[in-house]
Structure formats: structure tokens, C-alpha cells
Design a protein around this motif. Structure first.
Motif, PDB file in Angstrom:
ATOM      1  N   GLY A  94       0.822  -1.217   0.000  1.00  0.00           N
ATOM      2  CA  GLY A  94       0.000   0.000   0.000  1.00  0.00           C
ATOM      3  C   GLY A  94       0.850   1.258   0.000  1.00  0.00           C
ATOM      4  N   GLY A  95       0.540   2.172  -0.902  1.00  0.00           N
ATOM      5  CA  GLY A  95       1.312   3.405  -1.019  1.00  0.00           C
ATOM      6  C   GLY A  95       2.346   3.321  -2.124  1.00  0.00           C
ATOM      7  N   ALA A  96       2.676   2.107  -2.563  1.00  0.00           N
ATOM      8  CA  ALA A  96       3.637   1.929  -3.653  1.00  0.00           C
ATOM      9  C   ALA A  96       2.924   1.276  -4.849  1.00  0.00           C
ATOM     10  CB  ALA A  96       4.818   1.080  -3.191  1.00  0.00           C
ATOM     11  N   GLY A 128      -0.091   0.164  -4.795  1.00  0.00           N
ATOM     12  CA  GLY A 128      -1.534   0.325  -4.634  1.00  0.00           C
ATOM     13  C   GLY A 128      -1.806   1.505  -3.722  1.00  0.00           C
ATOM     14  N   PRO A 129      -3.065   1.814  -3.501  1.00  0.00           N
ATOM     15  CA  PRO A 129      -3.400   2.956  -2.645  1.00  0.00           C
ATOM     16  C   PRO A 129      -2.970   2.717  -1.196  1.00  0.00           C
ATOM     17  CG  PRO A 129      -5.346   2.143  -3.841  1.00  0.00           C
ATOM     18  CD  PRO A 129      -4.259   1.141  -4.037  1.00  0.00           C
ATOM     19  N   VAL A 130      -2.809   3.809  -0.442  1.00  0.00           N
ATOM     20  CA  VAL A 130      -2.486   3.681   0.984  1.00  0.00           C
ATOM     21  C   VAL A 130      -3.708   3.284   1.812  1.00  0.00           C
ATOM     22  CG1 VAL A 130      -0.485   5.202   1.215  1.00  0.00           C
ATOM     23  CG2 VAL A 130      -2.778   6.194   1.252  1.00  0.00           C
TER      24      VAL A 130
END
Lengths: 515, 515
Positions: free
Chosen positions: A268-270, A272-274
Motif C-alpha cells: 500500500g502506497g507503492a 496500490g493505494p495507501v
């Protein structure tokens, strides 16, 4: 047991072996898989599940997925009615769900020892070792690159334990073998040193086909065409990209009627979304597309719906594992997968810790229990995982194996009948007396409680006198003992010879490559 | 963060304090309790729950419970219609359930800082430190008897952490204070060094009354008569015995409209059957009787339904903690308790390990997650527990506090809305690109992920260069840092003076006793 007993057990093993046998008998030694006796933990409402499905449908319809370097895959999509624009494929809502209807909800992966054939899907749970680490670790030698010797050791440790149902795949990278020939040694080792189900290579289409060919030597070509005998774990290049290497391997497994396990890795955050809900919707979209592709290659081929959610440290950008967000995400994914009617691969014993310490097992236990509660059917990474999957640890493997044992008891839940309710014991014992010698205890104690192999339940003074070992130190003794006591399962000599000839021939056909 | 940063943070604390504040803000710092946003995990069917209830009813009707050394309790039971034969009391099915209807399903335990008043029951969850260890441990000094200094230290560590909601009770035994005067120093310390809710003594009726009197000094007599401000944790002498010391304390709390937490300690095979279902039925019977007694003493007084199940090693007779049977048992107890409409105390961070190691956190995490899933409202023993409750560990306390933090995020579940689903982010980022700098990430990253204080998520090389510390070593640094940075909450000088005078007067009134 006393401290002296501990030493005795470690030195001689006889008493320990008897105890282990008794314990295994009590708690289900030799079960080829677990059939859960507890419900799944359904965390979200119907309304919220539908919102996630709608978000996934929107991703698929509006943004779509790129299928790179695989014209056959693009052809499949065109024929199935998807919109193909260059390598970008978009899907009308409902299209993938319709295709997925031909995939089996559960299936048997056959083992060369029929007693070990595992049922994957439905209420069944299969534990397999961790997968893919370049490094191995132990307390004596620290971290180093994995070798074929390490690879074989971990197969032997898994085979020695009653708590695994599957030999796994790339338990660690055998980095002393050329990259383009590793799969041959790995598949051979699984077959030679284990008689449980196993996984093949996916790092190139021809390596997938070699893996399947080796399975054909063991099981026979016709049998393999009709039955699942090998799994391949294929990863999405998240976000929203399927690389040709992976789809060609996926198709190789499906074409042979073997099982592709389809897994996005979303940090998440890379990748895909956080936010958890967004990562879950993305995971659903990516996996549906991959699983559907298996059905376009061969309708009815077994496939497993996989997910691998991870959070990250937003201070350092480092991935984090075994944190609460992916644990909660696993429960949601479990519900979504059951609505698709597919077997689920989810979670494992994850951690970023570099040691088999408190940090490792806090994260690992939270992560494994998420797999248990979410209804995962095939739990890869059940044991050995350290350092964010970069290292396979001998000690952690033993600690995790023990946790897998405890989870057998956990998944058995609680039985309710007159004996379990001890209806007559209370009148026999009466207020203020103990249950040690009562007839109900005598009749039930042998199968009563989970009995850990790595915990030290002794009084402090006994533990202190025995050297004040921590769990990692005990695990260090234990893996050495298990390797010493390991006995290879019988393998037909003709099969063994044919496999070795196949490996030799394949190795000789091409020069070594290290990429 | 780099290794240098780690050293910097430990030395100076400023950056760490800022990070902590940010993290607390993000994840719910200062919440006086958690309101769960995930469902309870209901493991048994209605039919099987009824079977357990019937078994408990049969124990109560046929074997009954002994109430020793408390004539008032026996009188209460006679008047309520139970059959009393000497000290043995038997109950017609349904009788206790009827009495329990007057007990509140949830209530507020007021803190001297109103912002910290905690709601106990319903969907609310309260974490409190472990309770009752004679020993304390840390990595520097090993195991030793607890002192008042240790007791105060643990209150300060709990108060410093955003992840507890309650100061607890006998966090460790202050063995340097006479037994008959300890309760005065303990209650004073809770009030002085914490501004959260707390527990009083139960080891004798007059000590319970002293504890309540001290609460009256803080809150005022009238307020205390109408509101819960103190809890007392009373134990059943399982199987099926209530000792007078406990029932007199239970009645003292109830009489003052304060909350008795009613807890059988059932070590399967010793104080109860070896089978889980039987131990659960017994626990239900014993707790129903205790909770009902609070209502006979004062109708409407708050009470908490408690349970403490444990398995044992049938090889050595040693108790085991954090094993799968009690974890599963907790889920069942949770369902049974909800059917009674009472707040639940269940489970905690249990282990038999003598060190804050992998063993400790495997068992502790399984045990804490059972508390979370079973719907426990008041989770005593959330932090510090080692060696089967014999030792309170400074390092384990910090590791457990961190797990409690993670469980805040876990209990928040997953939110589903357009922002969480990141509906627009996928179109913005597109296949194959990363989410690092996208607008959705920028808008959400500060509140995105749980951020552990004790995990090391750094790459192996950075961790190695920083000294290869394990989690226990990091926790050792952390508790020292927290004690250095601790600041006592404001306490009204007049209240403080009155409390000290009360303690001095009470201590002077009787000679020291060490039993």
C-alpha cells in the motif's frame, strides 16, 4: 519434564519421539489437510462488500489491466469479448465473474503418496513453507545466500513435521545453481525428499513446462491431464500489469490442467493505494483477471485466488508485514473470494524482523491468525519467513511449525457432546476438589491439550537451571535434531532414475545462465 | 529512519516525541476506550450454546456451589430462593439469569480526569496492564520480587502510553510493603501517577472498603454512590467454591455501587475438566453465581462477567497459557456472556515464557486476538505478563503496549467510502506506475498505517549496522526512555493531602502484617 530430561531428549530423541508420536496421534498427525470446524470470520456487511466489488469492476472497466509480451493472452481476451487496446485490456462489469464460473470451487492436489493428497478449497486448510527468499539464516552462521543444501534441508524439515500438508515451492533460492537450471533441482528435491504435494517453477514458460514434465514422470501423462499434481504461483506486477513471463507460465499450468495460484503483491502506497479498501478492490480486480485467464486457456482448470497485502512505513518507505491493516484486509478478501466460489490463498507468517524474536512472532501470529480466520485454503509462507521475505530462517521455521501445530487444534474448534461437557465429572469431583485423577480426566487427558514442541512451560527455577534458553535457542537445537532424525520417504527407483535422467539431459542442453 | 536516527531518537527523544504524537493523532491517541468497528467472532451455533447453558444449569442445580465463611451471602441466597444446605447452594435453572437482569449491560467507570472515563460493556474495549505478579523482571537485573518502586514505574509506563485506557490494579505485588497495608500505597499510586480509571484491593473486606473510601476522597461520597469509579477483581476458588474473603469483597464493592469483576480461574485438568466444553460450562456456572450475588447485595450495581481459562501440560502438570484451547474457549464465553447481557472480561496477553521472546509473543498474540475476537470489554493482563503470571516484565510491557496499539487499528476495521476505495486514484496512476506521490496518497498517508514503536522495519544492512538488536533490547531502551520522559498528571493538592492523611492514619492504626 526436568532440565535433565530436556538434555536427554535432545541427545537421544527416543523419549521425545514417543512423546511426539503421542501428541501427533492426539492432535491429528498425518492429516493430509485440515478441515475447519470453526466458521470463517466475516467482517463486512453485504452492502460494503458490494461497494468493493463495484470499485473493482470500475477499475477493470475504466482503467483496465495491461497484459505485456503475451499475444496469446491478448487473443484470449479479444475472443472472450474484452476490449483490447494495444496491451491494455478493459472488461465490462460481470464479464470476469461469468468466465470464473467454470473454475472449480475445490480440487485435490495429488501427492505421490496418496495418503498425502490435499484437498484445496471449501472448508479445507493446507499449510506450506515460505517461498522465495534469496537468503537463509540460522543462529550459528547468521545470514548468507541460500544453497541447494539449504533448500533440501527445509524440505526435510517440513517433511519431518506433522504440521505441514505441502512441501511448498521455492523455499529458498538455491543460489549455487544457475538460474536457468534451478527449477530442475528444486522440483527433483521436492519429489525426492518429500512425499507431499509441491509447487513448480514459474520464472519462465519453459521452466514451468519442465516442472510439469517432471510431475508427468512421477504421475503419468494421462493422470496429469486429468488431475492436479503441481501448483505454480504467478504474481501480478501490481498495479494492474500482468507481465508475459507470468501469463505464459500461468497458461502453461492451466493448459496442462494444473493449478495457477494467482497473486498480486500490493504494498500500500507503492503498488496500490495507501487506503485498505482501495488496495483490496485492486487486489480483487487483478486476481479476477488472472484467474479468468486460466479458464480461457483451459476451461475447468483449477486455479487459486490469491492475495498478498502489505503496508509500508511511511517514514522510511520500507515495507511492513504482519501489521493490522493487511490482517483486516485478509478477512475482507476471504469474503470476496467465497462470493466468487474459488479456493483462497491468503496471508502467511509474515514479519520484517531480522531475528526469530518477539517482533517476529507478534507479527507472524497476527498474520497467521488472519489467514485462519479469513478462510484461506492454501497458506503459503506458513513457516520460516523473516526480514520481509528476504530470508528463510531455520529457527523461525521450527517456531512457525509449532504455531501451525497449535492452529490444527484451533481449527478443530470446540466439540460439544456429553463427554466434552463432562456432565458427570462435576458430581464426581465436587466443589473444592481437583480433577487430576477423576475418571473423566483419565479418559480424556491423552487427547486433551495442544502440546507445544518449542514452548518452555516449566517453572522458572527449572528453566533457569537448564540454562535460561530463549525460544530461538530451543528452536536451534530442534532443527538440528530433526535433520539428524530425518528419513527420506520411499521413492520408486525407476521414477527416481527417470527424473535424474530428465534433469541431466535438460541441464546439458543449454549453457548455464545466472539471470 | 537510519541507525543514526535511532540512536539520536533514543538519546534526545524530541523527534521521536513528535513522531509519536503524529502517530497517536493518526491512530486515536487519547481515546478513553475503543469502540469496536468489527463484529465479534461467533464460533458456536445456537444449538451448541444451549447445550453449554444446559450443562451449566445442571452443575448449578445438581452439584451447586459452596459459599464458605460468609453467612450474609448464604442469607442472600436463601432469600432469593436458592436451596442452601450448610455452605452448599444449589440453584434452579433460570434463577440466576432472572437475578442478572438487573445488572447493567454497560456502564461508565469514571476517571479523575473526565476525559479518561471509560465505557465498559457493549461494543467498547478497554485495555489494562497485567495484574498480580509477585516478581518483576528486566533484561538488566533479571527476576526479583516486585517493590513499590516497580509498581509506580508500571503505572507511569501505562500512563505514558496512548494504548491503555485503564491503570489496572495490582500490577505487581509491592512486596516491600506489609501485606495488610499494600492496598493503601497501591490505590494512592494509581491516583497519584495516573489519571485513568483504576482498580482497588480485594484481599480482605476492610481493604476493599479502604480502596473505596480513597475513591470517595477523590470523587466525593455522593458521586461514588451513584457512579462507578473503582473496580475490584474477585476470583472464584474453582471448582465451585466461593471463599468468604472474595464474596465479602465482592459485596463491599457492590454495596458501594462499585463494580466487582467476577473471575473463575480454571486450569483444565486441575480446577476443571480437561475438556474445553466442560471447563466453559463450569466457568459460566461460577461466574453467573458471582455476578448474581452482586445484584443480591445491591440491585443494579455494575458487575463484569469474567473468565480465565487455561490449559495444562499433562506431562509435567505445569499450567500453559496462550494455547489454542483457551483462545477458542474465549470465543464461546463471549457468545454466552452476550446472551446474558453483561460486560465481559476475558483473556489477555498470556504466556508461560520466562523471557520477552518469540515464545512469549506467539502465545501472547494468540491470546490477545482471542480477547479481541470474543468481544471482551475489559481486557486485564493486556501487558507485561510473563512466566504464567508470576512475573511482570518491563520489556514485555513495552512490546505488549505496542501490540495494544496495533489492536486499536485492528478494531477500527476497514472503512468503506469513496476516499478509502481510492476510486479516482487508479485512473490517475494507471497500470505499472507507483502510488508514492499521487494525490490520493498525499491526502491520506498521514493516517494510513499503524506505525509500530518496537518493530524494526529497516533493511537488514541498516539493522545490522545499528547493532543487530532484537525486539527485547529495543524494548529495554524504550521503557527507560518513557520513564525518563514521564510527567505526572495534575492532582488537586487538597485531594492529594487528604489521600496521604488517610493512608498515614490507616497505616498507623494497625501493626504491620506480612500475610
Amino acid at each position: 519434564m526436568t532440565a535433565e530430561d530436556t538434555v536427554h531428549r535432545v541427545r537421544h530423541g527416543g523419549r521425545e519421539a514417543r512423546r511426539r508420536e503421542r501428541s501427533h496421534k492426539a492432535t491429528g498427525h498425518g492429516r493430509p489437510y485440515i478441515t475447519r470446524n470453526i466458521p470463517t470470520y466475516d467482517i463486512l456487511s453485504e452492502e460494503n462488500l458490494q461497494k468493493i466489488e463495484a470499485a473493482a469492476d470500475r477499475i477493470l472497466a475504466e482503467t483496465g489491466i495491461e497484459f505485456r509480451d503475451d499475444d496469446v493472452a491478448l487473443d484470449h481476451w479479444k475472443k472472450a469479448g474484452a476490449k483490447v487496446d494495444g496491451v491494455r485490456v478493459t472488461f465490462e462489469p460481470g464479464m470476469l465473474r461469468e468466465i470464473l464460473k467454470s473454475a472449480p470451487a475445490e480440487f485435490t492436489q495429488h501427492a505421490r503418496n496418496p495418503e498425502n493428497s490435499a484437498r484445496i478449497g471449501g472448508r479445507n486448510v493446507v499449510f506450506a513453507p515460505a517461498y522465495g527468499s534469496p537468503f537463509v539464516m540460522d543462529l550459528d552462521r547468521g545470514r548468507r545466500f541460500g544453497t541447494l543444501q539449504d533448500f533440501e534441508n527445509f524440505i526435510k524439515l517440513a517433511q519431518s513435521s506433522p504440521w505441514f500438508h505441502h512441501s511448498g515451492g521455492t523455499i529458498c533460492e538455491p543460489t549455487d545453481v544457475p538460474v536457468n537450471k534451478r527449477h530442475l533441482d528444486m522440483v527433483y528435491s521436492h519429489i525426492r525428499y518429500s512425499d507431499r504435494p509441491f509447487m513448480g517453477s514459474v520464472t519462465a514458460e519453459e521452466r514451468s513446462e519442465d516442472s510439469i514434465d517432471m510431475a508427468r514422470i512421477v504421475f503419468g501423462r494421462d493422470f496429469v491431464d486429468e488431475n492436479c499434481v503441481i501448483l505454480g504461483n504467478v504474481n501480478v506486477n501490481s498495479p494492474l500489469v500482468w507481465d508475459g513471463t507470468m501469463t505464459k507460465s500461468l497458461r502453461a499450468y492451466a493448459r496442462a490442467n494444473q493449478c495457477a495460484v494467482v497473486v498480486p503483491f500490493i504494498l500500500g502506497g507503492a503498488m496500490g493505494p495507501v487506503t485498505n479498501a482501495g488496495a483490496i478492490a485492486q487486489s480483487l480486480a487483478e486476481t479476477m483477471a488472472g484467474c479468468a485467464l486460466t479458464q480461457l486457456e483451459r476451461k475447468g482448470a483449477p486455479t487459486v485466488f490469491g492475495t498478498f497485502l502489505s503496508s509500508m512505513s511511511l517514514r522510511s518507505g520500507s515495507p511492513t508485514f504482519g501489521t493490522p491493516e493487511p490482517a483486516i484486509g485478509s478477512m475482507v478478501i476471504g469474503q470476496l473470494c467465497r462470493r466468487l466460489g474459488l479456493p483462497l490463498r491468503c496471508s502467511g507468517n509474515f514479519t520484517t524482523s531480522k531475528l526469530p524474536d518477539a517482533h517476529a512472532m507478534t507479527e507472524g501470529t497476527m498474520s497467521m491468525l488472519a489467514a485462519i480466520h479469513c478462510g484461506a485454503n492454501f497458506i503459503l509462507h506458513s513457516a520460516g519467513f523473516l526480514d520481509g521475505l528476504l530470508s528463510m530462517s531455520y529457527e523461525k521455521f521450527m517456531l512457525d511449525a509449532d504455531l501451525c501445530g497449535a492452529l490444527h487444534t484451533y481449527l478443530d474448534g470446540v466439540k460439544i457432546d456429553d463427554n466434552q461437557l463432562a456432565v458427570d465429572a462435576f458430581a464426581e469431583v465436587g466443589p473444592g476438589n481437583h480433577f487430576f485423577g477423576c475418571s473423566h480426566t483419565m479418559a480424556n487427558y491423552e487427547t486433551a491439550f495442544w502440546d507445544s514442541e518449542t514452548a518452555d512451560n516449566e517453572p522458572f527455577e527449572k528453566w533457569e537451571a537448564a540454562g535460561q534458553d530463549d525460544a530461538a535457542t530451543r528452536a536451534n537445537r530442534l532443527w538440528k535434531q530433526h535433520l539428524r532424525e530425518y528419513e527420506a520417504p520411499h521413492l520408486d527407483e525407476g521414477v527416481d532414475k527417470a527424473l535424474r535422467e530428465f534433469v541431466t539431459k535438460k541441464k546439458a542442453a543449454v549453457p548455464d545462465a545466472w539471470y
